[in-house]
Each structure stands twice: as structure tokens, then as C-alpha cells.
Design an enzyme around this catalytic site. Structure first.
Site, PDB file in Angstrom:
ATOM      1  N   SER A   1       0.748  -1.134   0.010  1.00 31.77           N
ATOM      2  CA  SER A   1       0.062   0.112   0.056  1.00 31.77           C
ATOM      3  C   SER A   1       0.847   1.302  -0.123  1.00 31.77           C
ATOM      4  O   SER A   1       1.714   1.252   0.889  1.00 31.77           O
ATOM      5  CB  SER A   1      -1.139   0.230   1.105  1.00 31.77           C
ATOM      6  OG  SER A   1      -2.163   0.779   1.054  1.00 31.77           O
ATOM      7  N   GLU A   2       0.643   2.306  -0.778  1.00 26.96           N
ATOM      8  CA  GLU A   2       1.723   3.176  -1.061  1.00 26.96           C
ATOM      9  C   GLU A   2       1.856   4.181   0.038  1.00 26.96           C
ATOM     10  O   GLU A   2       2.954   4.960   0.051  1.00 26.96           O
ATOM     11  CB  GLU A   2       1.302   4.146  -2.395  1.00 26.96           C
ATOM     12  CG  GLU A   2      -0.044   4.873  -2.450  1.00 26.96           C
ATOM     13  CD  GLU A   2      -1.250   3.894  -2.965  1.00 26.96           C
ATOM     14  OE1 GLU A   2      -1.026   2.787  -2.951  1.00 26.96           O
ATOM     15  OE2 GLU A   2      -2.128   4.648  -3.489  1.00 26.96           O
ATOM     16  N   ASN A   3       1.212   4.219   1.033  1.00 29.43           N
ATOM     17  CA  ASN A   3       1.291   5.079   2.173  1.00 29.43           C
ATOM     18  C   ASN A   3       2.206   4.364   3.232  1.00 29.43           C
ATOM     19  O   ASN A   3       2.790   5.144   4.160  1.00 29.43           O
ATOM     20  CB  ASN A   3      -0.109   5.421   3.007  1.00 29.43           C
ATOM     21  CG  ASN A   3      -0.834   3.750   3.311  1.00 29.43           C
ATOM     22  OD1 ASN A   3      -0.778   3.063   2.707  1.00 29.43           O
ATOM     23  ND2 ASN A   3      -1.194   3.780   4.735  1.00 29.43           N
TER      24      ASN A   3
END
Lengths: 218, 233
Positions: free
Chosen positions: A46-48
Site C-alpha cells: 500500500s503506497e502510504n
């Protein structure tokens, strides 16, 4: 019968392969995690800033310091790792993430995707979508074939501001599985009970139809 | 050891003034400098340019500064959770620069690392490319993006010490370490201030050299935006 959102996710899950690192976008793509084939190992990014994302937490076990890119509470699996946003996008831009599944408002026959802005109506921003589509080796779009006015979202050319050029490889909709080829959209599979003509009628772009088109197996 | 300790958010904000550029760590409401934002919302400073991945929600996070119209310009990647934001943007009161999330992260990192600009494929062929130099590397077009710095960078960590060393927790890390590098003055607020020497040097995420001021926050609400759970089987 056209597919519901869960069935679209179920069909996309068939594209997952052993040892893939996968980024799932918000909406239908998130549901793909519910249908991972039992015999394969996958890690979700997940890009966070998390790799090795697990299922949603049990009630009472939510941690505000542990969320996905959709700001939903999540858990991590054994072997998970946390990192900052620049490292996260190094994984994405550097093509270490092998598969990206995204939602879209429009896809065009040369593989352009539009999913971040409706001028004058919705301007929420692109988030990580532009970085993801600019670099991912393999991008599958999960979406409904038509919008709520019944208009095709599978187009010769995108009308909305685009998120990325020539990047989509495959589209799975409630009606069909389409591959983006050099010559345009190629029809690969039909939803159960949906005819080739029904798909053609719901599609603004030209469809390449070769031989018998099989039904999806769900 | 160089001591960076200040008493509280108010003291940490010494020297802030109108029309400055501020960076705020956080993704959504996770890992935002809550105490600093609250203190800023009580100060009479306006015309701010704020660099933050998101813009808070209506009554929390940067939404507090938007409500008092302290922000002139937002530089963000995603701003979808805030009605007041949308109203100010559509009416033209608020200037908004939307940039891809990975580009935003790298621009902050570059700003802190002494790299004035870099090429990235993100945004090629889109509105983001407009007015930017394009160059082809390895057969693929890239666009030139410049580094970002700020008068003040405000970050939030889990643990820290008076030397400014920081450790983050979970996905609350996000933009915080990158923005910590890019502030002329970087202010870190931490959940727990520990004695110098207690943090394992092997485990520190942000070296204290990047931090000028540090304090322990009074209270953390840590609001959850999308509480999502599953049932026990």
C-alpha cells in the site's frame, strides 16, 4: 448476467501469480484481496508505506497508526515491513511492484486511463495513481463497463483528463475481459450469459473479436 | 549532544510569520502533527503555503487552518475529504497545486538532500506535464520536477530524544522523515520523549541532524478516517 463488483474482483484474482508483489487501488480493486487463490503466496503493497498488508482488524483492535492508502484500518502479516513515502514510490517507480489493479472512469484503446478528475465537478487529486500507472509493468483496470448514464467507459479516446498514457494492459468489467493490444481492445472473455453483441453494444471503442469467445470461469 | 528541546508547541512556533511555507507530515489523519496544527490555528498568521499530502477533514488536521482562512495555497496529492477545502478551491479563495504522490515525496526528499530537481515518468502526457521539460531516458519520456523546501517543516514521531532523533510507528511514518529533511527549521512533536541514549542508534529513522526543535505533545486524538473491521468467526 453481468458481474457484480465482488465477481469482478474474483475474476481479477485469477491473474495473481506465485510470489507477486501487488498494489491494489481503492474500490473494486481492494476486494481482490478476498479472492487470493489458496495455493499461491502474494504480498500486498500500500503506497502510504506498508508491504505485507493483512486483512482488516477485528473490532476493538483497530490501530490509528496502521492504515492503507484508502485510509482504512488494516493489520500486517508476519514478515510485513513499514517504510516512508519516498521508499514506497521507489518500489513503485522502480518496478519492484509487479501488478497494479486500479479503478477507472475511462480507458481508451491505446491503453490511456482517466481516473483522477472531472473538470468542474470532482477535483480530488491523483494521489499515487499517476506514479503507479507511469511505472507498473502490468496494470489491470477493474471497473463497470458503462457509467450510471449507460455510456461506455471503454473508449476510442478518453474524454476526461488522463492519468497516464499507454499503460493499461487488461480491463475486467461486469461484462467482459479485454486486453489492450497494439490494434485496440481484444475481447478475451464474456461474463456468464452475456453475448458478444451485448458487449459490442455497450462499448464505444472497436472490439477485436477472434473466433469463439469463452465465458469467464468464476 | 546538541539540545533541541523546547517546552511546547507555542515555543516551537517561535519565528513563524505570515506568508511562510510550511510542510506537514502525515497521510490522511495518520501521523499528522496534531499539537502544532492546533497551536497554529490559535495564532494570527495568514497567507500560508502548506505542503501536505492531504488537507485534513473539516474539523480536524489542516481543516482547522482552512476554516480560519490561514492558508493561501495548498500543495497536495489528494484532497478529497474536506468540504470547506472544496468550497474555497472552487470559489478561488484557495490556490491548489495537485501533484502525484510519489513526486511529492521525492520533491521533499530531494529538497532535504541537496538535489535541486529530478526526472520522473509520473505525469507524462497529463496536465501535470504542462510547462515542464521532457527528456527521454532508456526510450521512455520523463518530466523534470523541482525540489521542495519549507521555512518550517512540522513532523510527528512516536518516540524521540532531545538530540532530535526520531522513531516513527506503523504507517504514521509516511511523509514525516522526508519533510523532516526539507525544513529550514524542522519541528518534531513526539508521543514520548525519552532520555538521550535510550533510543537504539540502529533503529532511529530520522537522525537528529535534520531536527531543530522537539517537544512531547500534550495529547493525541489520532482520529481514524475509515474505521474498517471484520467480524470474529
Amino acid at each position: 448476467m453481468s458481474l457484480d463488483k465482488n465477481q469482478i474482483a474474483q475474476r481479477i484474482a485469477q491473474e495473481l501469480q506465485q510470489n507477486m508483489y501487488v498494489n491494489l487501488g481503492i474500490g473494486i480493486p481492494t476486494l481482490v484481496a478476498n479472492y487470493i487463490p489458496k495455493d499461491i503466496d502474494i504480498e500486498f503493497q500500500s503506497e502510504n508505506g506498508v508491504l505485507g498488508m493483512g486483512p482488516f482488524p477485528y473490532e476493538g483492535e483497530e490501530d490509528p497508526d496502521l492504515i492503507n492508502a484508502g485510509k482504512q484500518t488494516i493489520t500486517t502479516l508476519p514478515g510485513a515491513v513499514l517504510f516512508d513515502s519516498a521508499t514506497s514510490f521507489a518500489m513503485i517507480r522502480g518496478q519492484h511492484v509487479q501488478l497494479t489493479v486500479l479503478g477507472a472512469m475511462e480507458v481508451s484503446e491505446n491503453g490511456d486511463i482517466a481516473n483522477w478528475k472531472i473538470p468542474g465537478k470532482m477535483v480530488k487529486g491523483m494521489g499515487g495513481a499517476m506514479d503507479l500507472v507511469a511505472s507498473a509493468e502490468n496494470i489491470i483496470v477493474a471497473m463497470m463497463h458503462t457509467n450510471r448514464f449507460g455510456e461506455s467507459k471503454i473508449l476510442k479516446k478518453c474524454n476526461l483528463p488522463i492519468t497516464g498514457v499507454k499503460c493499461v494492459k487488461k480491463v475486467v468489467t461486469n461484462l467482459a475481459v479485454l486486453e489492450v493490444t497494439e490494434n485496440g481492445f481484444k475481447l478475451l472473455e464474456r461474463a456468464p450469459g452475456v453475448s458478444v453483441d451485448q458487449i459490442k453494444n455497450a462499448t464505444e471503442a472497436e472490439l477485436i473479436v477472434i473466433g469463439e469467445i469463452p465465458e469467464m470461469e468464476l | 549532544m546538541i539540545n533541541k528541546l523546547v517546552r511546547n508547541a507555542e515555543q516551537a512556533l517561535l519565528g513563524t510569520s505570515n506568508n511562510m511555507t510550511f510542510m506537514f507530515g502525515g497521510f490522511g489523519l495518520s501521523g499528522i502533527p496534531e499539537n502544532i496544527i492546533k497551536a497554529l490555528s490559535k495564532k494570527d498568521i495568514f497567507g500560508l503555503t502548506c505542503i501536505s499530502n492531504n488537507a485534513g477533514v473539516d474539523n480536524f488536521g489542516l481543516g482547522l487552518l482552512l476554516k480560519r482562512k490561514q492558508i493561501k495555497k495548498m500543495i497536495s496529492s489528494y484532497v478529497g475529504e474536506n468540504e470547506e477545502f472544496e468550497r474555497q478551491m472552487i470559489s478561488g479563495e484557495l490556490e491548489v497545486d495537485l501533484i502525484p504522490q510519489g513526486t511529492l515525496a521525492e520533491r521533499c526528499r530531494a529538497g532535504g538532500a541537496g538535489i535541486p530537481a529530478f526526472f520522473t515518468p509520473a505525469g507524462f502526457g497529463t496536465e501535470v506535464q504542462e510547462g515542464k521539460e521532457v527528456r527521454v531516458f532508456n526510450g521512455k519520456p520523463h518530466i523534470l520536477e523541482s525540489a521542495l523546501t519549507a521555512d518550517f517543516a512540522f513532523v510527528k514521531a512516536w518516540r524521540g530524544d532531545a538530540a532530535g532523533n526520531l522513531i516513527f510507528k506503523g504507517t504514521a511514518r509516511n511523509f514525516n522523515p522526508l519533510m523532516a529533511m526539507a525544513g529550514k527549521i524542522t519541528v518534531a512533536e513526539v508521543e514520548e520523549l525519552v532520555p538521550v541514549g535510550k533510543l537504539d542508534p540502529n533503529q532511529i529513522h530520522t537522525p537528529g541532524i535534520f531536527v531543530q526543535r522537539i517537544f512531547e505533545g500534550d495529547y493525541y486524538e489520532k482520529r481514524i478516517e475509515q474505521r474498517t473491521v471484520r467480524k470474529k468467526e
